[in-house]
Design an enzyme around this catalytic site. Structure first.
Site, short mmCIF file in Angstrom:
data_model
loop_
_atom_site.label_atom_id
_atom_site.label_comp_id
_atom_site.label_asym_id
_atom_site.label_seq_id
_atom_site.Cartn_x
_atom_site.Cartn_y
_atom_site.Cartn_z
N GLU A 129 0.83 -1.27 0.11
CA GLU A 129 0.00 0.06 0.06
C GLU A 129 0.77 1.34 0.05
O GLU A 129 2.07 1.44 0.72
CB GLU A 129 -0.84 -0.08 1.16
N LYS A 131 -10.09 0.66 -1.11
CA LYS A 131 -10.13 0.60 0.40
C LYS A 131 -11.07 0.96 1.05
O LYS A 131 -11.62 2.40 0.88
CB LYS A 131 -8.79 1.04 0.88
N CYS A 184 -4.31 -3.17 4.15
CA CYS A 184 -4.15 -2.65 5.43
C CYS A 184 -5.10 -2.95 6.45
O CYS A 184 -5.54 -4.07 6.87
CB CYS A 184 -3.58 -1.42 5.46
#
Length: 504
Positions: A79, A181, A214
């Site tokens: 990321e 995300k 993440c």
């Protein structure tokens, strides 16, 4: 002593989480020491942004070629690995590219570079995948126009969504997946999509993979949804700031792979100032991982490993359901229904902060014994035996917490943890520790209000240990047994996520 900078590989026979797999593929992840924009708050021209992006793209190109030379069929980059962090919504503008939806449009940027304007990064990533004949996963900044005037509208006032985005390219360069995300972590430059996206892509060598990024790994959407839909192979780009004693990234990557019974391909950033390091290729029965040591050269690390295919549809049969192994009645450990009903510890309990949460602790004061510690109505049970006397100067405690974590994110947890305290005083229990000498055999158990419990054992020098035995019962009882610890015990943990209790 183990070095943090070593690449560790271990194979293991866990409880029978899956059927034997006779198909495999080669995966690669790259921990990237990214070249940062020195002043991310200052807007750049598109040319200036491309010059910065190119520095990281050049590194990706070298690593993709290295991975391909080692037989990799898929590579994952971290990321923020191209642009970096700490941008404002305005200052990231020149880094944005509009990523088409692969479900709506078939596009190979390497072969058709002129179809869309301002897609230089997409073109280079596509050609990188094509040149090296591998699937490639990268993370970039995506712009999607939207209508402010539409009613109702969640479109931002400036008329565009800005997304933290994973992109996936097939080995011929075709764009095959795009994931925005959902669970952002202090990312002022980006928007969360209006609805969580459940994104998968198929490969000819291993079947289906799912995409998360993440902070997503801690949440129901999209992570648990993917697993509940039967996705057994998860791609995990991250820019994760480590925090001991419970959430160092390799610790939780391994725990998630075991607890969810999945393969996790995890690529993290390397940035010492932000305490970012730790990447790996994890399956329910093996792990290849890297964690840098303080003082190590701040550089990238490529990991390549052969792993079994877990996608049941690709294999042509259903994987095992993950039922608990048969109880080993000769183990000397208690797995009966009375374990958690044992008398409370005779040692006094105390409250100490761990990971900003008020854990209830009790010290391990004997050479061996059993104890129970409760935080409210949630109780953790421990049987333990010191294997060596050399570490008896170190202080250990059993901790329990049941509640909502509210610092740097808000989510409900139930945690049982056996931790080495940082000093000789009880008030140090729960503080960060990464070294230990004491070796203990133990069985840690809790009764959780969720099926989503992630087990981990971390020993001295940031070395992951394979739990000897993990069992989960239908009534929520989860036990973690471990003996013959290789290094001093830093933390043993059962980390339960109570998704149904999360509040906004």
């Amino acid at each position: 002593m183990f070095s943090f900078g070593t690449v560790f590989t271990f194979a293991l026979l866990l409880i029978p989480l899956t059927e034997a797999v006779d198909s495999s593929y080669v995966a690669a992840v790259y921990e990237h020491n990214l070249i940062l924009n020195p002043d991310p708050r200052v807007p750049l021209s598109r040319l200036e942004a491309l010059q910065h992006l190119q520095k990281n793209l050049d590194i990706f190109e070298v690593q993709a070629a290295r991975a391909a030379q080692q037989g990799a069929q898929i590579i994952v980059f971290p990321e923020d690995g191209l642009h970096g962090f700490n941008f404002s919504r305005t200052s990231i503008s020149a880094y944005l590219e509009t990523v088409p939806d692969p479900e709506q449009e078939s596009w190979n940027p390497c072969l058709e570079p002129l179809r869309h304007n301002n897609t230089e990064v997409l073109q280079q990533l596509s050609c990188m995948a094509r040149r090296n004949n591998l699937y490639l996963v990268a993370n970039m900044a995506d712009l999607q126009p939207c209508s402010v005037s539409a009613a109702p509208s969640s479109c931002p006032p400036d008329g565009r969504w800005q997304f933290n985005t994973n992109v996936v390219f097939r080995s011929d360069g075709l764009l095959v997946a795009r994931y925005h995300k959902y669970n952002l972590y202090f990312e002022a430059a980006f928007d969360a999509p209006p609805e969580p996206e459940i994104v998968t892509f198929d490969t000819p060598f291993a079947g289906k993979f799912g995409l998360i990024t993440c902070f997503d790994i801690l949440f129901q959407e999209p992570t648990v949804i993917l697993v509940e839909k039967g996705v057994r192979q998860i791609i995990f780009p991250a820019a994760w700031m480590n925090q001991l004693p419970l959430l160092d990234i390799i610790q939780f990557q391994r725990a998630f792979s075991l607890g969810a019974n999945v393969t996790l391909l995890a690529a993290n950033i390397r940035n010492d100032q932000l305490i970012m390091t730790g990447s790996g290729i994890y399956t329910p029965f093996s792990a290849t991982y890297h964690h840098a040591q303080r003082g190590d050269p701040e550089e990238g690390r490529l990991l390549v490993a052969r792993v079994p295919v877990l996608d049941p549809e690709w294999l042509g049969h259903n994987a095992a359901s993950g039922e608990a192994a048969a109880v080993d009645e000769s183990s000397g450990y208690c797995y009966s229904e009375t374990c958690l009903d044992s008398p409370a510890s005779t040692a006094p309990v105390f409250v100490s902060s761990m990971m900003y949460d008020p854990f209830t602790f009790a010290l391990l004061n004997a050479t061996d014994g059993e104890m129970r510690v409760c935080n409210g109505t949630f109780c953790c049970y421990l049987q333990y035996r010191w294997v060596t006397e050399t570490g008896r100067t170190e202080l250990y405690a059993l901790g329990a917490f049941d509640g909502t974590h509210t610092v740097n994110g808000r989510y409900a947890v139930q945690v049982c943890a056996l931790v080495r305290c940082a000093g000789s005083d009880a008030s140090s229990c729960g503080q960060e520790v990464d070294e230990a000498e004491s070796k203990l055999d133990f069985m840690l158990e809790g009764k959780f209000a969720s099926r989503h419990v992630y087990p981990s054992v971390l020993s001295s020098g940031m070395v992951l240990e394979q739990p000897e035995r993990v069992e989960a019962a239908a009534d929520g009882r989860v036990s973690l047994k471990h003996s013959n610890v290789m290094g001093g015990l830093v933390t043993a943990c059962l980390y339960g996520r109570m998704h149904h209790l999360d509040t906004a």
